[in-house]
Design a protein around this motif. Structure first.
Motif, mmCIF file in Angstrom:
data_model
loop_
_atom_site.group_PDB
_atom_site.id
_atom_site.type_symbol
_atom_site.label_atom_id
_atom_site.label_comp_id
_atom_site.label_asym_id
_atom_site.label_seq_id
_atom_site.Cartn_x
_atom_site.Cartn_y
_atom_site.Cartn_z
ATOM 1 N N SER A 1 2.321 -2.736 -11.615
ATOM 2 C CA SER A 1 3.288 -3.227 -10.629
ATOM 3 C C SER A 1 2.600 -3.576 -9.310
ATOM 4 N N VAL A 2 1.618 -2.804 -8.903
ATOM 5 C CA VAL A 2 0.898 -3.114 -7.669
ATOM 6 C C VAL A 2 0.094 -4.395 -7.837
ATOM 7 N N GLY B 1 3.659 5.855 -5.590
ATOM 8 C CA GLY B 1 3.427 5.986 -7.031
ATOM 9 C C GLY B 1 2.371 7.030 -7.343
ATOM 10 N N THR B 2 1.304 7.032 -6.556
ATOM 11 C CA THR B 2 0.244 8.021 -6.760
ATOM 12 C C THR B 2 0.758 9.436 -6.519
ATOM 13 N N THR C 1 0.762 -7.740 -5.646
ATOM 14 C CA THR C 1 -0.339 -8.333 -4.892
ATOM 15 C C THR C 1 -0.503 -9.804 -5.248
ATOM 16 N N ASN D 1 2.276 1.821 -3.402
ATOM 17 C CA ASN D 1 1.216 2.331 -4.270
ATOM 18 C C ASN D 1 0.971 3.823 -4.000
ATOM 19 N N SER E 1 2.507 1.909 -12.676
ATOM 20 C CA SER E 1 2.320 1.781 -11.233
ATOM 21 C C SER E 1 1.178 0.816 -10.924
ATOM 22 N N PHE E 2 0.091 0.926 -11.658
ATOM 23 C CA PHE E 2 -1.050 0.031 -11.463
ATOM 24 C C PHE E 2 -0.641 -1.419 -11.707
ATOM 25 N N VAL F 1 0.833 -1.209 0.000
ATOM 26 C CA VAL F 1 0.000 0.000 0.000
ATOM 27 C C VAL F 1 0.868 1.259 0.000
#
Length: 127
Positions: free
Chosen positions: A80-81, A47-48, A85, A44, A77-78, A41
């Motif tokens: 990679s998360v 990244g945001t 996960t 993430n 980023s999306f 988290v």
């Protein structure tokens, strides 16, 4: 340079500095997070915040190509998360399966011991 432009530049600079402070705090959480989920988290969130900083720099520098870069970064980023996960869930399932197998093995051993004790008791009663 007009006063409004100066105010916008000050606002952009302050916002970027605040976001950098928050990114540093997220980085600390990523390093010290008690669980892997906390680390995912925080990565993430970093990244945001990077996407937000790129967007603010685009407005600050009046360069629209930076928005394209921020969109590409958002997609990366999306993905990679999502990948992190999936890896985490796979590792979690493997750990749970190992624990379950170990528990079943221990139960089998304890049942064998119980049977052996009952057999001994029955043999002693016959004698």
């Amino acid at each position: 340079m007009s006063r409004i432009d100066q105010a916008y530049q000050a606002l952009f600079t302050i916002t970027i500095l605040i976001l950098l402070i928050f990114m540093f705090l997220c980085f600390i959480r990523a390093l010290r997070g008690p669980k892997v989920a906390d680390r995912i988290v925080s990565v993430n969130m970093m990244g945001t915040m990077t996407i937000m900083i790129i967007g603010i720099l685009s407005a600050y520098l009046k360069e629209s190509y930076l928005l394209d870069i921020s969109m590409i970064y958002a997609m990366i980023s999306f993905l990679s998360v999502i990948t992190l996960t999936k890896v985490y869930i796979g590792a979690y399932r493997q750990k749970k399966d190992r624990e379950k197998k170990q528990q079943e093995k221990e139960e089998r051993v304890s049942r064998k011991k119980e049977r052996a004790v009952k057999n001994r008791e029955s043999q002693e009663q016959e004698v």
